[in-house]
Design a protein around this motif. Structure first.
Motif, PDB file in Angstrom:
ATOM      1  N   LEU A   1       0.861  -1.178   0.000  1.00  0.00           N
ATOM      2  CA  LEU A   1       0.000   0.000   0.000  1.00  0.00           C
ATOM      3  C   LEU A   1       0.897   1.227   0.000  1.00  0.00           C
ATOM      4  CD1 LEU A   1      -2.817  -0.979   2.522  1.00  0.00           C
ATOM      5  CD2 LEU A   1      -2.909  -0.928   0.021  1.00  0.00           C
ATOM      6  N   VAL A   2       0.740   2.051  -1.034  1.00  0.00           N
ATOM      7  CA  VAL A   2       1.541   3.250  -1.204  1.00  0.00           C
ATOM      8  C   VAL A   2       0.671   4.458  -0.896  1.00  0.00           C
ATOM      9  CG1 VAL A   2       2.902   4.620  -2.827  1.00  0.00           C
ATOM     10  CG2 VAL A   2       2.891   2.111  -2.999  1.00  0.00           C
ATOM     11  N   GLU A   3       1.070   5.231   0.115  1.00  0.00           N
ATOM     12  CA  GLU A   3       0.383   6.484   0.402  1.00  0.00           C
ATOM     13  C   GLU A   3       0.996   7.540  -0.501  1.00  0.00           C
ATOM     14  OE1 GLU A   3      -0.375   9.735   3.948  1.00  0.00           O
ATOM     15  OE2 GLU A   3       0.327   7.725   4.480  1.00  0.00           O
ATOM     16  N   LEU A   4       0.226   7.958  -1.504  1.00  0.00           N
ATOM     17  CA  LEU A   4       0.714   8.948  -2.464  1.00  0.00           C
ATOM     18  C   LEU A   4       0.930  10.295  -1.787  1.00  0.00           C
ATOM     19  CD1 LEU A   4      -1.660   8.080  -5.437  1.00  0.00           C
ATOM     20  CD2 LEU A   4       0.713   7.321  -5.094  1.00  0.00           C
ATOM     21  N   ALA A   5       1.862  11.083  -2.301  1.00  0.00           N
ATOM     22  CA  ALA A   5       2.131  12.411  -1.752  1.00  0.00           C
ATOM     23  C   ALA A   5       0.870  13.273  -1.749  1.00  0.00           C
ATOM     24  CB  ALA A   5       3.236  13.092  -2.555  1.00  0.00           C
ATOM     25  N   GLU A   6      -0.043  13.000  -2.686  1.00  0.00           N
ATOM     26  CA  GLU A   6      -1.285  13.774  -2.779  1.00  0.00           C
ATOM     27  C   GLU A   6      -2.314  13.353  -1.729  1.00  0.00           C
ATOM     28  OE1 GLU A   6       0.991  14.000  -6.434  1.00  0.00           O
ATOM     29  OE2 GLU A   6       0.290  12.264  -5.310  1.00  0.00           O
ATOM     30  N   GLY A   7      -2.087  12.227  -1.042  1.00  0.00           N
ATOM     31  CA  GLY A   7      -3.006  11.800   0.017  1.00  0.00           C
ATOM     32  C   GLY A   7      -3.609  10.420  -0.118  1.00  0.00           C
ATOM     33  N   PRO A   8      -4.161  10.053  -1.281  1.00  0.00           N
ATOM     34  CA  PRO A   8      -4.786   8.737  -1.394  1.00  0.00           C
ATOM     35  C   PRO A   8      -3.770   7.594  -1.287  1.00  0.00           C
ATOM     36  CG  PRO A   8      -5.501  10.156  -3.192  1.00  0.00           C
ATOM     37  CD  PRO A   8      -4.366  10.848  -2.491  1.00  0.00           C
TER      38      PRO A   8
END
Length: 138
Positions: free
Chosen positions: A92-99
């Motif tokens: 699971l990758v938490e994107l820099a944009e939030g999602p």
């Protein structure tokens, strides 16, 4: 390491809603949706914003960076086409944009919290948005 482009695995299901995502992936880019009403970033593709229920979502280029929240190394895949690639890691990758998005994690042994960067990868003849440790990028 196995050449992932030669795997005989099922590809993504592309529908009109997800088509912009998969078209960008084929070009080696990552796009996500953003709500024009509340400003929140959204992933996975949806018709309405899960934060404010507005139908004002549009596509935007994502930075392609994030952090590893958790991961699993796969030794017994659910589809026989993945057997030549074991072991492989998904996380699971938490994107820099939030999602947060589920993706393949390439390269070295992953650690929770490590910074990741987009690594578009040909898997079974399709380019998919995978990630690798940022310091492992050439």
């Amino acid at each position: 390491m196995t050449d992932l482009s030669t795997l005989k695995v099922p590809g993504p299901t592309v529908i009109p809603l997800t088509e912009p995502f998969w078209e960008a992936a084929a070009e080696g880019r990552l796009v996500i949706q953003r709500c024009g009403a509340c400003g929140e970033a959204v992933f996975y593709p949806r018709e309405i914003c899960p934060h404010c229920w507005a139908d004002a979502l549009s596509w935007e280029e994502a930075s392609g960076t994030g952090w590893l929240k958790t991961f699993s190394t796969i030794w017994k895949p659910g589809h026989p086409g993945w057997i030549p690639a074991v072991p492989y890691t998904v996380g699971l990758v938490e994107l820099a944009e939030g999602p947060t998005m589920l993706s393949h994690i390439l390269g070295e042994t992953p650690e929770v919290g490590m910074k990741l960067t987009l690594a578009p990868t040909n898997i079974g003849g399709r380019v998919l948005p995978c990630f690798r440790p940022e310091h492992g990028v050439e």
